[in-house]
Design an enzyme around this catalytic site. Structure first.
Site, PDB file in Angstrom:
ATOM      1  N   ASP A 228       0.849  -1.189   0.000  1.00 53.32           N
ATOM      2  CA  ASP A 228       0.000   0.000   0.000  1.00 53.32           C
ATOM      3  C   ASP A 228       0.886   1.241   0.000  1.00 53.32           C
ATOM      4  O   ASP A 228       2.107   1.146   0.116  1.00 53.32           O
ATOM      5  CB  ASP A 228      -0.966   0.006   1.187  1.00 53.32           C
ATOM      6  CG  ASP A 228      -2.336   0.572   0.794  1.00 53.32           C
ATOM      7  OD1 ASP A 228      -2.367   1.623   0.121  1.00 53.32           O
ATOM      8  OD2 ASP A 228      -3.362  -0.039   1.149  1.00 53.32           O
ATOM      9  N   HIS A 266     -12.611  -2.195  -9.124  1.00 56.96           N
ATOM     10  CA  HIS A 266     -13.828  -1.412  -9.382  1.00 56.96           C
ATOM     11  C   HIS A 266     -13.624   0.075  -9.103  1.00 56.96           C
ATOM     12  O   HIS A 266     -14.496   0.889  -9.428  1.00 56.96           O
ATOM     13  CB  HIS A 266     -15.017  -1.968  -8.591  1.00 56.96           C
ATOM     14  CG  HIS A 266     -14.986  -1.695  -7.119  1.00 56.96           C
ATOM     15  ND1 HIS A 266     -16.077  -1.858  -6.311  1.00 56.96           N
ATOM     16  CD2 HIS A 266     -13.977  -1.284  -6.282  1.00 56.96           C
ATOM     17  CE1 HIS A 266     -15.776  -1.551  -5.071  1.00 56.96           C
ATOM     18  NE2 HIS A 266     -14.511  -1.203  -5.033  1.00 56.96           N
TER      19      HIS A 266
END
Length: 359
Positions: A228, A266
């Site tokens: 991350d 998404h």
């Protein structure tokens, strides 16, 4: 006098059209009643009581005047209809709580799920941040902005969220809750074969490591890496089989036997997704795979309630990010454009599916 456009409709069609138009016109009532329930403290009162409550006891606990009984009854009636409360009938026919019938109110499963990890009013706290963008949807359709959120704030969602501490914390807490709940189902005895035989896995965009920790607990011999951005993982410490790596999935993904993308793709448009997937392909070692956890739209396995929820979330992606949920053909195109040779939708859990993609 009847409207000219109504003359071609049968009476039953006209009545149905009228009903549908009212439902569309007054769609906001669900949000208004939920907001009222949150502000009154209905869910917290029932939770604190520890068991189902009669209407009069519920009102008393909320310091609502008995004169409001018939109005409060109507509020709870619609909360029951929306599936937010459950009305349980008294077994004792001599017990009567008024003209609503003989019963007590308890929280529906969805409410207990929300109550488990965060206060009910947390959604209300973020009302202005998360709902302002929807009011700019019309303006967005008439301009060239990337999304309605940008039209509302003049900034992209991720950028603004990173600077808004309150909303950012709320968002990340909810992502943790979602990941914990979903992974507890996925790695249960029935579905744990998704990770069977893997020696290493990198969780892309894995935040503070909720998913990776769940996996390593179930598969202690697997090495997990959480990738991350630096601000997210800077002060996080791993363990013997868990490592936090600061980086950017658009640049490079650490090598591993499998790459996990949970609710990641998404958030991005097709071009960005292909770039992420190509980096995933480069990161795979041995006879590995990419594991994608995301929605597959137009899934025949879903019931109407689940399909409606998917449509809502798809609109949410459009408003906030200018991205989308994808159907099977759209997923397939991404995989092949990124250079993968095959894929398989191995199972559907709730609204989301688990997809394995092979180099």
């Amino acid at each position: 006098m009847a409207d000219h456009n109504d003359q071609n409709l049968a009476p039953s069609e006209l009545l149905l059209a009228e009903t549908q138009s009212w439902n569309q016109l007054y769609f906001f009532i669900e949000h208004v009643t939920l907001k009222c329930a949150l502000q009154l403290g209905i869910p917290n009162a029932i939770t604190k009581h520890g068991k189902p409550m009669t209407l009069s006891k519920l009102m008393s606990s909320l310091s609502i005047s008995p004169s409001k009984y018939p109005y409060f009854l109507r509020l709870t009636r619609i909360l029951v209809r929306y599936g937010l409360l459950i009305l349980q009938k008294h077994e004792d026919s001599n017990v009567d709580d008024g003209d609503d019938g003989k019963g007590c109110y308890s929280l529906a499963p969805a409410d207990r799920y929300i109550m488990k990890d965060r206060p009910w009013n947390s959604m209300e706290d973020q009302d202005s941040f998360f709902f302002k963008a929807r009011n700019f949807l019309v303006d967005w359709f008439r301009n060239e902005d990337p999304c309605a959120f940008y039209t509302a704030y003049g900034d992209l969602f991720w950028s603004k969220l990173s600077r808004d501490t309150s909303s950012g914390n709320w968002f990340h807490v909810n992502m943790v809750r979602d990941s914990r709940s979903f992974m507890n189902v996925l790695i249960g005895n029935v579905f744990k074969d998704v990770f069977k035989g893997l020696t290493s896995l990198v969780d892309v965009g894995g935040g503070t490591g909720t998913v990776a920790m769940t996996i390593t607990k179930k598969f202690p011999d697997m090495k997990c890496i959480v990738l991350d951005l630096p601000p997210i993982v800077a002060n996080l410490h791993g363990s013997e089989n868990l490592e936090f790596v600061a980086g950017d999935m658009f640049q490079k993904i650490p090598p591993a036997n499998a790459v996990l993308l949970k609710s990641i793709l998404h958030d991005w448009n097709d071009e960005e997704c292909v770039k992420i997937l190509k980096n995933c392909k480069d990161a795979i070692t041995g006879s590995g795979k990419v594991i994608i956890i995301d929605m597959v739209m137009e899934n025949p396995e879903l019931d109407d309630v689940s399909f409606q929820a998917q449509l809502f979330i798809d609109m949410l992606m459009m408003v906030f990010l200018g991205s989308k949920e994808r159907n099977k053909k759209e997923w397939e195109k991404l995989f092949f454009d990124a250079g993968f040779t095959s894929y398989k939708i191995i199972l559907t859990l709730g609204l989301r599916s688990v997809i394995e993609v092979y180099p």
